[in-house]
Write a protein that holds these residues in place. Structure first.
Motif, PDB file in Angstrom:
ATOM      1  N   ILE A   1       0.843  -1.206   0.000  1.00  0.00           N
ATOM      2  CA  ILE A   1       0.000   0.000   0.000  1.00  0.00           C
ATOM      3  C   ILE A   1       0.874   1.250   0.000  1.00  0.00           C
ATOM      4  O   ILE A   1       0.623   2.200  -0.752  1.00  0.00           O
ATOM      5  CB  ILE A   1      -0.949  -0.002   1.217  1.00  0.00           C
ATOM      6  CG1 ILE A   1      -1.991  -1.110   1.073  1.00  0.00           C
ATOM      7  CG2 ILE A   1      -1.645   1.356   1.370  1.00  0.00           C
ATOM      8  CD1 ILE A   1      -2.825  -1.326   2.322  1.00  0.00           C
ATOM      9  N   TYR A   2       1.889   1.242   0.838  1.00  0.00           N
ATOM     10  CA  TYR A   2       2.810   2.380   0.904  1.00  0.00           C
ATOM     11  C   TYR A   2       3.474   2.628  -0.446  1.00  0.00           C
ATOM     12  O   TYR A   2       3.569   3.774  -0.910  1.00  0.00           O
ATOM     13  CB  TYR A   2       3.867   2.116   1.979  1.00  0.00           C
ATOM     14  CG  TYR A   2       4.942   3.163   2.052  1.00  0.00           C
ATOM     15  CD1 TYR A   2       4.731   4.368   2.721  1.00  0.00           C
ATOM     16  CD2 TYR A   2       6.185   2.958   1.445  1.00  0.00           C
ATOM     17  CE1 TYR A   2       5.719   5.337   2.782  1.00  0.00           C
ATOM     18  CE2 TYR A   2       7.178   3.914   1.505  1.00  0.00           C
ATOM     19  CZ  TYR A   2       6.941   5.104   2.175  1.00  0.00           C
ATOM     20  OH  TYR A   2       7.922   6.065   2.233  1.00  0.00           O
ATOM     21  N   MET A   3       3.919   1.567  -1.104  1.00  0.00           N
ATOM     22  CA  MET A   3       4.586   1.705  -2.396  1.00  0.00           C
ATOM     23  C   MET A   3       3.618   2.172  -3.475  1.00  0.00           C
ATOM     24  O   MET A   3       3.980   2.955  -4.354  1.00  0.00           O
ATOM     25  CB  MET A   3       5.226   0.374  -2.797  1.00  0.00           C
ATOM     26  CG  MET A   3       6.379  -0.060  -1.902  1.00  0.00           C
ATOM     27  SD  MET A   3       7.703   1.167  -1.782  1.00  0.00           S
ATOM     28  CE  MET A   3       8.263   1.201  -3.493  1.00  0.00           C
ATOM     29  N   ALA A   4       2.372   1.688  -3.415  1.00  0.00           N
ATOM     30  CA  ALA A   4       1.369   2.095  -4.395  1.00  0.00           C
ATOM     31  C   ALA A   4       1.060   3.587  -4.270  1.00  0.00           C
ATOM     32  O   ALA A   4       0.944   4.302  -5.274  1.00  0.00           O
ATOM     33  CB  ALA A   4       0.102   1.269  -4.226  1.00  0.00           C
ATOM     34  N   ILE A   5       0.938   4.056  -3.031  1.00  0.00           N
ATOM     35  CA  ILE A   5       0.704   5.488  -2.813  1.00  0.00           C
ATOM     36  C   ILE A   5       1.900   6.306  -3.271  1.00  0.00           C
ATOM     37  O   ILE A   5       1.760   7.353  -3.911  1.00  0.00           O
ATOM     38  CB  ILE A   5       0.399   5.757  -1.324  1.00  0.00           C
ATOM     39  CG1 ILE A   5      -0.910   5.092  -0.913  1.00  0.00           C
ATOM     40  CG2 ILE A   5       0.334   7.263  -1.039  1.00  0.00           C
ATOM     41  CD1 ILE A   5      -1.203   5.170   0.567  1.00  0.00           C
ATOM     42  N   ASP A   6       3.091   5.807  -2.957  1.00  0.00           N
ATOM     43  CA  ASP A   6       4.314   6.521  -3.319  1.00  0.00           C
ATOM     44  C   ASP A   6       4.469   6.653  -4.840  1.00  0.00           C
ATOM     45  O   ASP A   6       5.020   7.643  -5.331  1.00  0.00           O
ATOM     46  CB  ASP A   6       5.523   5.790  -2.732  1.00  0.00           C
ATOM     47  CG  ASP A   6       6.804   6.602  -2.850  1.00  0.00           C
ATOM     48  OD1 ASP A   6       6.816   7.750  -2.387  1.00  0.00           O
ATOM     49  OD2 ASP A   6       7.789   6.076  -3.408  1.00  0.00           O
ATOM     50  N   SER A   7       3.970   5.642  -5.573  1.00  0.00           N
ATOM     51  CA  SER A   7       4.065   5.672  -7.033  1.00  0.00           C
ATOM     52  C   SER A   7       2.857   6.328  -7.687  1.00  0.00           C
ATOM     53  O   SER A   7       2.787   6.427  -8.909  1.00  0.00           O
ATOM     54  CB  SER A   7       4.225   4.248  -7.581  1.00  0.00           C
ATOM     55  OG  SER A   7       3.085   3.460  -7.271  1.00  0.00           O
ATOM     56  N   GLY A   8       1.875   6.756  -6.868  1.00  0.00           N
ATOM     57  CA  GLY A   8       0.706   7.441  -7.397  1.00  0.00           C
ATOM     58  C   GLY A   8      -0.398   6.538  -7.888  1.00  0.00           C
ATOM     59  O   GLY A   8      -1.362   7.010  -8.502  1.00  0.00           O
ATOM     60  N   ASN A   9      -0.300   5.232  -7.612  1.00  0.00           N
ATOM     61  CA  ASN A   9      -1.330   4.278  -8.043  1.00  0.00           C
ATOM     62  C   ASN A   9      -2.401   4.173  -6.960  1.00  0.00           C
ATOM     63  O   ASN A   9      -2.464   3.205  -6.215  1.00  0.00           O
ATOM     64  CB  ASN A   9      -0.703   2.915  -8.326  1.00  0.00           C
ATOM     65  CG  ASN A   9      -1.629   1.993  -9.098  1.00  0.00           C
ATOM     66  OD1 ASN A   9      -2.842   2.212  -9.157  1.00  0.00           O
ATOM     67  ND2 ASN A   9      -1.062   0.965  -9.707  1.00  0.00           N
ATOM     68  N   MET A  10      -3.254   5.171  -6.882  1.00  0.00           N
ATOM     69  CA  MET A  10      -4.245   5.237  -5.820  1.00  0.00           C
ATOM     70  C   MET A  10      -5.331   4.168  -5.950  1.00  0.00           C
ATOM     71  O   MET A  10      -5.875   3.696  -4.954  1.00  0.00           O
ATOM     72  CB  MET A  10      -4.886   6.627  -5.799  1.00  0.00           C
ATOM     73  CG  MET A  10      -3.917   7.745  -5.446  1.00  0.00           C
ATOM     74  SD  MET A  10      -3.118   7.486  -3.832  1.00  0.00           S
ATOM     75  CE  MET A  10      -4.539   7.641  -2.733  1.00  0.00           C
ATOM     76  N   ALA A  11      -5.654   3.781  -7.186  1.00  0.00           N
ATOM     77  CA  ALA A  11      -6.681   2.748  -7.382  1.00  0.00           C
ATOM     78  C   ALA A  11      -6.233   1.421  -6.767  1.00  0.00           C
ATOM     79  O   ALA A  11      -7.004   0.752  -6.063  1.00  0.00           O
ATOM     80  CB  ALA A  11      -6.966   2.579  -8.872  1.00  0.00           C
TER      81      ALA A  11
END
Length: 218
Positions: free
Chosen positions: A183-193
């Motif tokens: 989740i942290y990595m997804a947010i960091d990469s801008g993949n909010m979906a």
């Protein structure tokens, strides 16, 4: 959905399951012993056992690195036994999760065993039961609701572990990248979906697990 989506969820459940078992075993044994024994320094020892519950996860992770790092006694022992260090491995994630989950199991077990009527245990001893039989067939069944509740809470806590896991086990996809890290990595990469999908899965699992503990108290 892709394998990349399911991998952190699967890994989180596997790690939380093993960590939960370790926390349950240690929590039951120490909870029973602390509930039935009185000695000098008991309060100090209990405070140490509960510390992971209140310490910042980064502090827990730092201490695990110090204890199991390549320059430590235990770190060198593990390398000697298994020919590889424990840091940045699947087992490192299990250790970190079990450490932070242990206090919840310990507290529940201690409360459960402390509530057991000592007269019932003594009656079993009079009837010829040894200490192991008293523990297995008398104390544990009478404290079962507290033990199951503690086990569920421990599993839930291990499932959501982040800070200590990141420091001690790293964030290796397919190996140590649990759902909180993903989740942290997804947010960091801008993949909010993708982040939202994982977040909703974690909320659903945690909600159902916590809800089940309330039914145990009925």
């Amino acid at each position: 959905m892709s394998t990349d989506f399911w991998s952190p969820l699967k890994l989180s459940i596997e790690i939380a399951f093993v960590a939960g078992i370790l926390a349950i075993i240690a929590g039951i044994l120490l909870g029973k012993w602390m509930a039935t024994h009185h000695f000098k320094g008991k309060l100090l020892l209990e405070t140490v056992l509960l510390l992971p519950l209140v310490l910042p996860p980064t502090v827990v992770g730092f201490l695990l690195i110090v204890i199991f790092g390549k320059n430590s006694f235990f770190g060198n022992l593990i390398v000697w036994l298994f020919d590889q260090p424990v840091m940045f491995t699947w087992w490192a994630a299990v250790i970190a999760s079990s450490i932070v989950a242990f206090p919840l199991m310990y507290q529940s077990a201690k409360t459960g065993f402390a509530s057991v009527d000592r007269d019932i245990e003594n009656a079993a001893r009079v009837d010829g039961a040894n200490e192991w039989q008293v523990f297995l067939y008398v104390s544990t069944p009478l404290a079962l609701k507290a033990l199951v509740s503690g086990g569920i809470l421990s599993f839930t806590r291990a499932l959501g572990e982040f800070g200590a896991t990141l420091m001690f086990a790293g964030n290796i996809p397919g190996k140590t990248q649990t759902t909180p890290l993903a989740i942290y990595m997804a947010i960091d990469s801008g993949n909010m979906a993708l982040a939202w999908t994982w977040v909703l899965c974690m909320i659903a699992i945690s909600f159902l697990l916590l809800l089940s503990t309330h039914f145990l108290k009925v």
